[in-house]
Write a protein that holds these residues in place. Sequence first.
Motif, short mmCIF file in Angstrom:
data_model
loop_
_atom_site.label_atom_id
_atom_site.label_comp_id
_atom_site.label_asym_id
_atom_site.label_seq_id
_atom_site.Cartn_x
_atom_site.Cartn_y
_atom_site.Cartn_z
N SER A 31 10.79 87.25 65.99
CA SER A 31 9.83 86.11 65.84
C SER A 31 10.14 85.43 64.29
CB SER A 31 8.31 86.73 65.66
OG SER A 31 8.36 87.61 64.57
N GLY A 32 9.66 84.11 64.48
CA GLY A 32 9.89 83.31 63.32
C GLY A 32 8.80 82.56 62.84
N ASP A 43 5.60 76.22 58.07
CA ASP A 43 7.23 76.47 58.25
C ASP A 43 7.98 75.60 57.46
OD1 ASP A 43 7.13 74.39 59.88
OD2 ASP A 43 7.46 75.61 61.63
N THR A 109 11.11 90.56 62.68
CA THR A 109 10.41 89.39 62.48
C THR A 109 11.31 88.77 61.29
OG1 THR A 109 8.51 88.07 61.65
CG2 THR A 109 8.90 90.35 60.73
N GLN A 110 11.36 87.51 61.22
CA GLN A 110 12.02 86.84 60.02
C GLN A 110 11.02 86.38 59.10
OE1 GLN A 110 13.82 83.90 63.23
NE2 GLN A 110 15.34 83.85 61.39
N ASN A 111 9.68 86.76 59.46
CA ASN A 111 8.52 86.24 58.54
C ASN A 111 8.46 87.17 57.43
OD1 ASN A 111 8.38 84.17 60.47
ND2 ASN A 111 6.94 84.98 61.51
N SER A 228 10.67 80.51 66.86
CA SER A 228 12.00 80.36 65.37
C SER A 228 12.98 79.34 66.15
CB SER A 228 12.82 81.80 65.45
OG SER A 228 13.92 81.56 64.78
N SER A 229 13.38 78.53 65.13
CA SER A 229 14.10 77.51 65.68
C SER A 229 15.67 78.02 65.69
CB SER A 229 14.36 76.23 64.70
OG SER A 229 14.66 76.73 63.29
N GLY A 235 18.93 84.93 62.39
CA GLY A 235 18.25 85.38 63.63
C GLY A 235 19.25 85.03 64.58
N ASN A 253 9.14 78.50 71.99
CA ASN A 253 8.91 77.74 70.88
C ASN A 253 8.80 76.33 71.02
OD1 ASN A 253 10.03 77.81 67.82
ND2 ASN A 253 11.41 75.96 68.36
N THR A 257 16.02 74.75 70.10
CA THR A 257 16.44 76.01 69.05
C THR A 257 18.05 75.84 69.22
OG1 THR A 257 16.80 77.89 70.48
CG2 THR A 257 14.44 77.20 69.69
#
Length: 282
Positions: A31-32, A43, A109-111, A228-229, A235, A253, A257
Amino acid sequence: MQEGPAPAPDVPSRLGQLADLVADGDVVVLSGAGLSTESGIPDYRGETGRRRRAKPMTYQTFIGSAEARRRYWARSYLGWRHIAQARPNAGHRAVAELQRRGLVTGIITQNVDGLHQAAGARDVIELHGGLDRVLCLGCGRRTPRRLLDERLRAANPGWVARVGEINPDGDAVLSDEEIRAFRVVDCADCGGVLKPDVVFFGENVPPARVRDCYALTERAGLLLVLGSSLAVMSGLRFVRHAHRNGIPVAIVNQGATRGDEYALLTLDAPLGPTLTALVAAL
């Protein structure tokens, strides 16, 4: 007459295909930031990112300048409250429900907002760390962010600032005058420099964490990218790794991406409603 390319399947059709893939289980979610925008967290690269001109703090700048650290902590002192008060949205709750049903077996997760966990998800790998912790660069001790907040409040009695906008990492836009009046505190144990326990731009993700993510990806039946892009390699590398290992990739998304070429299925749609519909379809 030569026929043109076939029209892309509509959203309901693609959602049905995604449901079929997820129903087989062993799904690993990547996830992003796009998953958290519906919780009010902006974001850097999506729709909210394009409306701002924020430049994130880099590791090199933070380490190399006391003034940069003052600027970061002054802005974060106010801005992180926005992150801490955010609540999980329908997308986070849907991922947690898929995990509860045994269909999602891992979450990367990138968050840095902790909203997956707040929604009830377990064993989440926070690729870029978490804003709810603080790391001392001297002794290596990690402490809760709320303790630092209490110390900063005590060190800055009467300090007030007017918040302009909030950036994705809990960074509030303040004036230079407000920043100069802010007092930074150091590690209570060793006097070392304190840093949020997150991976800044220009900083490497800890190797052991990367290895865990690769191993999780290799065990997946499906790598499902959410919000997420994939603009940064931290990622994208897992998408490429899945593709090299013959593991199907699906991407939900808003917008294109960098991983679309590796995906078996892409779905350009809002995350919350789409994932809610996905759960209902299973």
